[in-house]
Design a protein around this motif. Structure first.
Motif, PDB file in Angstrom:
ATOM      1  N   LEU A   1      42.921  35.350  32.833  1.00 46.37           N
ATOM      2  CA  LEU A   1      43.825  34.309  33.117  1.00 46.37           C
ATOM      3  C   LEU A   1      44.091  33.309  31.845  1.00 46.37           C
TER       4      LEU A   1
ATOM      5  N   TRP B   1      47.275  33.040  29.377  1.00 39.93           N
ATOM      6  CA  TRP B   1      48.483  32.385  29.869  1.00 39.93           C
ATOM      7  C   TRP B   1      48.323  30.949  30.207  1.00 39.93           C
ATOM      8  N   ALA B   2      47.159  30.650  30.897  1.00 45.67           N
ATOM      9  CA  ALA B   2      47.055  29.263  31.407  1.00 45.67           C
ATOM     10  C   ALA B   2      46.928  28.356  30.299  1.00 45.67           C
TER      11      ALA B   2
ATOM     12  N   ARG C   1      50.347  27.659  29.092  1.00 41.10           N
ATOM     13  CA  ARG C   1      51.238  27.026  30.306  1.00 41.10           C
ATOM     14  C   ARG C   1      50.984  25.811  30.529  1.00 41.10           C
TER      15      ARG C   1
ATOM     16  N   SER D   1      56.627  33.499  31.887  1.00 43.44           N
ATOM     17  CA  SER D   1      56.547  33.571  33.329  1.00 43.44           C
ATOM     18  C   SER D   1      55.289  34.251  33.577  1.00 43.44           C
ATOM     19  N   PHE D   2      54.647  33.820  34.648  1.00 44.46           N
ATOM     20  CA  PHE D   2      53.248  34.539  34.821  1.00 44.46           C
ATOM     21  C   PHE D   2      53.163  36.006  35.250  1.00 44.46           C
ATOM     22  N   ASP D   3      52.381  36.791  34.834  1.00 43.56           N
ATOM     23  CA  ASP D   3      52.331  38.222  35.196  1.00 43.56           C
ATOM     24  C   ASP D   3      51.287  38.402  36.377  1.00 43.56           C
TER      25      ASP D   3
ATOM     26  N   LEU E   1      49.993  39.905  30.913  1.00 43.30           N
ATOM     27  CA  LEU E   1      48.955  38.821  31.155  1.00 43.30           C
ATOM     28  C   LEU E   1      47.938  38.927  29.720  1.00 43.30           C
TER      29      LEU E   1
END
Length: 515
Positions: free
Chosen positions: A80, A83-84, A87, A211-213, A270
């Motif tokens: 994670l 992505w985080a 974001r 967008s989050f996977d 991701l």
């Protein structure tokens, strides 16, 4: 020099001077502080497992889940992180990771039974799992791609201090205070790192467009956790052919393979596995790291156990005996970092792997009375090889990534490192356990180190034979590590042997891969 903001692309990044400046060193200080806290905690807790066993009146296998639970949490949260970071921004996420780690440490110190301790270790792992990939991302962006070799050398400092200081610090805290302090010591370090990160790191400028996977998360994080749960259960069960090993490992592997299929078909996965197809250097670095981590971290399990079980050293003495390895790495790592920036990682990594192979060959011949000067000299040379291998491989992976790809690339490398290390540790544990079980006196001799009554029941000749049998079991297990480290030479030979020029792609273009 002003540290570039998070959303600065490689094309926009100002030309960096050749040397690391004060701003980069300040950023590095914060990153290293957090990484030391997390990595040191792993080695310190490893020393404390027998203490947990006696304090909470449980078996060694159950007490060992204080380590395994932490590892599983790492495997869950690492995917994670990339992505985080994009974001929410690296600064906010880094401060959140430190907060979770410190909170988990405080709760661990108040654990009332082994179940609560394992649970709180999982919380620690959720924070600790984000610290290293975030640190790599922050440092790469701060220093710029032209100085990435020296940046990786700086990030290697925690990996040196962990094996050197962890067993020593853990043994000292347990003997002079209590096991609670191996967790409470993280509190002042964590608070200092939190304040420093708030002051020193640049303001976040996240990119919330992606967008989050969720599908990828539901496949990869549980998949890695289940697979590592199965693999980590092998030493406890004593065989691969066990339901507790096979069922979670197979389900986890199926989920990981499903994620691979999903990641290759979705637009914003991701973890972007298509980077491996576009970037030859990253693919080769991943293959090199996979074999290296299995061999090196698996062998790292054997060395302190040999000193404790065969040679009869205390935990504190075993920690001091491992110091030459860290000293060797401390010498070679900064030199390797400078050379990688000038001539590329290929020749450096091949030299490092060759040195490790030579010392592994020495350890395959250990006996119960092998002279300490030979063992300590071999550990020093192994440290030289480690310093010339691990971070240069990371450099090869990161040097040709664009700014937007750095977080995803560092996350991928940390997943490979963590998973391969867990697999290597399980392999060495099973091989060693089976070899010891097949020897007549080996297990009794090892047990006599911790129970004088057993030593009194065995004749001196049987005891001496038992220690020699145990030493040979360690030597044969080192042979497995030797085979793996020699195999590392194959992918390492494809790493670039010239200076890697960072790509400056046009907007929206695929990254340029320079070999």
């Amino acid at each position: 020099m002003t540290t570039p903001p998070d959303n600065l692309t490689s094309a926009e990044e100002p030309a960096a001077p050749d040397r690391l400046d004060a701003a980069v060193y300040r950023t590095a200080g914060v990153v290293v502080l957090g990484a030391i806290m997390a990595i040191l905690d792993v080695t310190v807790v490893g020393v404390a497992i027998p203490t947990f066993q006696s304090t909470f009146e449980t078996s060694y296998a159950i007490a060992a889940w204080t380590m395994t639970g932490y590892t599983l949490a790492l495997a869950t949260v690492i995917p994670l992180t990339g992505w985080a970071a994009d974001r929410f921004g690296t600064k906010r996420l880094y401060m959140l990771a430190i907060t979770l780690f410190v909170l988990g440490s405080v709760l661990c110190s108040f654990a009332w039974d082994i179940t609560s301790l394992i649970t709180f270790r999982v919380l620690q792992g959720l924070g600790g799992g984000m610290l290293m990939p975030l640190g790599m991302t922050i440092m790469t962006r701060a220093a710029g791609p032209s100085r990435i070799g020296r940046v990786m050398a700086v990030l290697g400092i925690p990996m040196l201090l962990g094996p050197i200081c962890g067993p020593i610090l853990g043994g000292w805290l347990i003997e002079s205070a209590s096991w609670h302090w191996i967790f409470l010591i993280n509190v002042p370090i964590g608070i200092l790192a939190l304040i420093a990160a708030f002051i020193i790191f640049p303001r976040d400028r996240p990119s919330p467009s992606e967008s989050f996977d969720f599908v990828g998360m539901l496949l990869l994080s549980p998949g890695l956790a289940l697979f590592l749960f199965g693999v980590s259960s092998i030493p406890e069960m004593g065989t691969v052919a066990s339901a507790r090993v096979l069922i979670p490992a197979v389900i986890g592997l199926v989920l990981v393979l499903a994620f691979v299929r999903h990641a290759l078909r979705t637009e914003q996965p991701l973890i972007d596995l298509r980077l491996l197809g576009r970037n030859r250097n990253l693919a080769v670095a991943v293959a090199t790291m996979l074999l290296f981590a299995m061999a090196f971290f698996g062998a790292g399990l054997l060395l302190p156990s040999y000193f404790l079980q065969v040679r009869g050293e205390t935990t504190l003495q075993a920690g001091f005996l491992l110091v030459p390895q860290g000293l060797g790495a401390m010498i070679s790592m900064p030199i390797a970092g400078r050379l990688v920036d000038r001539i590329g990682p290929g020749k450096i990594v091949l030299t490092g792997v060759a040195l490790i192979s030579l010392t592994m060959a020495v350890f395959t011949q250990v006996h119960a009375d092998t002279p300490y000067p030979l063992l300590l000299g071999a550990l020093f040379v192994m440290g030289l090889g480690m310093g010339a291998t691990m971070m240069p491989v990371m450099t090869a992976a990161m040097a040709t990534l664009t700014d937007h790809e750095v977080a995803r690339g560092s996350t991928l490398m940390n997943i490979v490192n963590q998973t391969a290390g867990s697999i290597g540790t399980a392999i060495m544990s099973v091989v060693l356990t089976n070899l010891l079980d097949n020897q007549q006196y080996a297990q009794a001799a090892i047990a006599s180190r911790f129970d004088p009554r057993i030593a009194a029941q065995l004749p001196p000749e049987a005891l001496n034979d038992g220690f020699e049998q145990a030493a040979r079991a360690f030597g044969h297990t080192f042979t497995v590590a030797l085979v793996l480290i020699v195999a590392t030479l194959i992918p390492a030979s494809f790493l670039p042997r010239r200076k890697v020029t960072p790509p400056i792609p046009a907007e929206g273009a695929a990254p340029v891969v320079v070999h």
